[in-house]
Design an enzyme around this catalytic site. Structure first.
Site, short mmCIF file in Angstrom:
data_model
loop_
_atom_site.label_atom_id
_atom_site.label_comp_id
_atom_site.label_asym_id
_atom_site.label_seq_id
_atom_site.Cartn_x
_atom_site.Cartn_y
_atom_site.Cartn_z
N SER A 1 -2.08 4.19 -8.60
CA SER A 1 -1.09 3.36 -7.92
C SER A 1 -1.64 2.05 -7.38
O SER A 1 -0.87 1.14 -7.10
CB SER A 1 -0.48 4.15 -6.77
N HIS B 1 3.50 8.49 -9.86
CA HIS B 1 3.90 7.11 -10.15
C HIS B 1 4.35 6.96 -11.61
O HIS B 1 4.18 5.89 -12.20
CB HIS B 1 2.76 6.14 -9.82
N LYS C 1 9.44 9.66 -4.80
CA LYS C 1 9.29 8.28 -5.28
C LYS C 1 10.48 7.96 -6.21
O LYS C 1 11.60 7.86 -5.73
CB LYS C 1 7.91 8.10 -5.92
C1 LIG Z 1 2.46 9.78 -3.48
C2 LIG Z 1 1.49 10.59 -4.23
C3 LIG Z 1 1.27 11.94 -3.91
C4 LIG Z 1 1.94 12.60 -2.74
O1 LIG Z 1 3.31 12.74 -2.96
P1 LIG Z 1 4.21 13.36 -1.78
O2 LIG Z 1 5.33 14.05 -2.49
O3 LIG Z 1 4.65 12.20 -0.96
O4 LIG Z 1 3.36 14.31 -1.01
C5 LIG Z 1 0.41 12.66 -4.71
N1 LIG Z 1 -0.23 12.09 -5.76
C6 LIG Z 1 -0.06 10.79 -6.08
C7 LIG Z 1 -0.78 10.21 -7.25
C8 LIG Z 1 0.79 10.00 -5.31
O5 LIG Z 1 0.94 8.71 -5.61
#
Ligand SMILES: *Cc1c(COP(=O)(O)O)cnc(C)c1O
Length: 401
Positions: A188, A216, A247
């Site tokens: 990310s 992502h 997301k």
């Molecule tokens: C945002 C993210 C997470 C965590 O996701 P949540 O559902 O908010 O706990 C895990 N791995 C990656 C690569 C992320 O970008």
């Protein structure tokens, strides 16, 4: 005579370390938004800003369709379950969502978690032990690193995105019972897409499993948004997929692991964040299900996101800014110097654009940047307004001509 107690010393120590963070400019204040999430947000100081820093890739977070879907699910299934899944926390909507996710990402089965952090935290320990090897990209997400720490398997780390080093580590782990390669599908900070085609070939060559974290990627990477494995044409060659509902896939919260039946069944029996944490709320579960139905029916949102991304990448480069090349909706606009990144983000805020500056230790020293994230919710007009603000702030700070 008064003595400082251990409690006073404890609070004093925290206070000193917080002050140090502030002095080093590493303290993270929280921006307070008074509107829904969206292409434009209102902050608590009354400002309206074009938002370029949400993981709201498909623009669903504040969308009326999601509000309605969550209300509908709440009416049908109630507010919550007051239970973990295996006692009395499983409703039809949870089973439907698990099936829909498995179909969407192309696996046999799927298990829900309260967050992707929990999915990654609970995936390794039940499946691998000291006889096995976990081979992890050096820049993998914190939740993967923590999940690996909770597991007794031998740990191997390969230099970020470095296929030669991955091969070296696979050779070093050759005497282990099972080997699993673990990588973020998309990283990310840079928008780097993992080389899953080459990773799967190496996995075949060295008899290893492959796991990807699709936080992502799920919903928009690949021709029909299935993820990085679709993008790289390796669907069916990935053993374990973790992802988030927080997301692109709606933006509330929740996570999942998708894999073969035996893997998912084992996690249902043994994965601690699943066994010992409450079931996902029906409003989120039902609304997430509506997202998957929508994405399976049409690639419209995914297509709009990629069109917005191509437009922004082309125009920001034409202004003379340096960006990390690529195709992902994460667009790092490189400023290299931490104070410059801070000043630039602050000036953009005044000009009505919300972005965040990132600098060491979040990114390597000398790699300070503002990270732009595009959304399907942005209109081209909004992006052009934001680009004009980038141009103005860039000229004022002497970054472009
Ligand atoms: C945002 C993210 C997470 C965590 O996701 P949540 O559902 O908010 O706990 C895990 N791995 C990656 C690569 C992320 O970008």
């Amino acid at each position: 005579m008064s003595q400082t107690t251990s409690r006073q010393q404890f609070i004093g120590k925290l206070s000193a370390s917080l002050n140090q963070l502030r002095e080093e400019g590493l303290y993270k204040p929280e921006r307070v938004i008074s509107s829904r999430q969206g292409a434009v947000v209102t902050c608590d100081d009354g400002r309206q800003l074009i938002n370029l820093c949400a993981n709201n890739y498909l623009g669903l977070s504040g969308d009326e369709s999601m509000v309605q879907a969550s209300i509908d699910a709440t009416r049908e299934f109630g507010y919550g379950l007051s239970s973990v899944r295996f006692i009395c926390g499983t409703q039809t909507v949870h089973k439907q969502l698990e099936k829909a996710i498995a179909e969407f990402v192309g696996t046999e089965d799927c298990i829900l978690y309260a967050a992707a952090f929990d999915a990654n935290g609970g995936v390794f320990e039940p499946l691998f032990d000291e006889n096995d090897a976990i081979i992890s990209d050096a820049l993998n997400h914190a939740s993967i690193i923590d999940g690996i720490r909770l597991c007794k398997a031998a740990r191997y780390r390969y230099a970020h995105n470095d296929m030669a080093d991955l091969e070296t580590q696979l050779k070093a782990a050759a005497d282990k019972r099972h080997r699993i390669i673990v990588t973020d599908g998309v990283f990310s900070m840079d928008g780097t897409i993992a080389q899953l085609d080459r990773i799967c070939d190496l996995a075949d060559q060295y008899d290893a499993l492959v796991m990807i974290d699709e936080c992502h990627a799920s919903g928009f990477m690949g021709a029909t948004g299935r993820g990085t494995h679709e993008h790289h044409n390796v669907m069916g060659r990935i053993d374990i997929i973790t992802g988030t509902l927080g997301k692109a896939l709606g933006g509330a919260m929740g996570g999942f692991t998708a894999a073969r039946k035996e893997v998912i069944d084992t996690l249902r029996q043994k994965s601690r964040p699943y066994l010992f944490s409450n079931t996902l709320a029906p409003s989120i579960t039902g609304a997430s299900l509506s997202v998957l139905q929508r994405l399976s029916a049409s690639t419209e949102l995914r297509d709009r996101l990629h069109a917005n991304t191509a437009h922004f990448r082309r125009e920001i480069a034409a202004l003379g800014f340096t960006i990390k090349p690529g195709t992902h909706p994460v667009v790092p606009v490189m400023l290299f110097d931490a104070p410059v990144a801070q000043k630039f983000a602050a000036r953009l805020y005044e000009l009505g654009v919300l972005v965040t500056g990132f600098f060491y230790p979040v990114v390597p020293m000398g790699q300070a940047r503002v990270r732009v994230q595009l959304s399907a919710a942005h209109s081209i007009e909004q992006l052009n307004t934001a680009l004009a603000a980038f141009a103005q702030a860039g000229r004022e700070l002497g970054l472009i001509r």
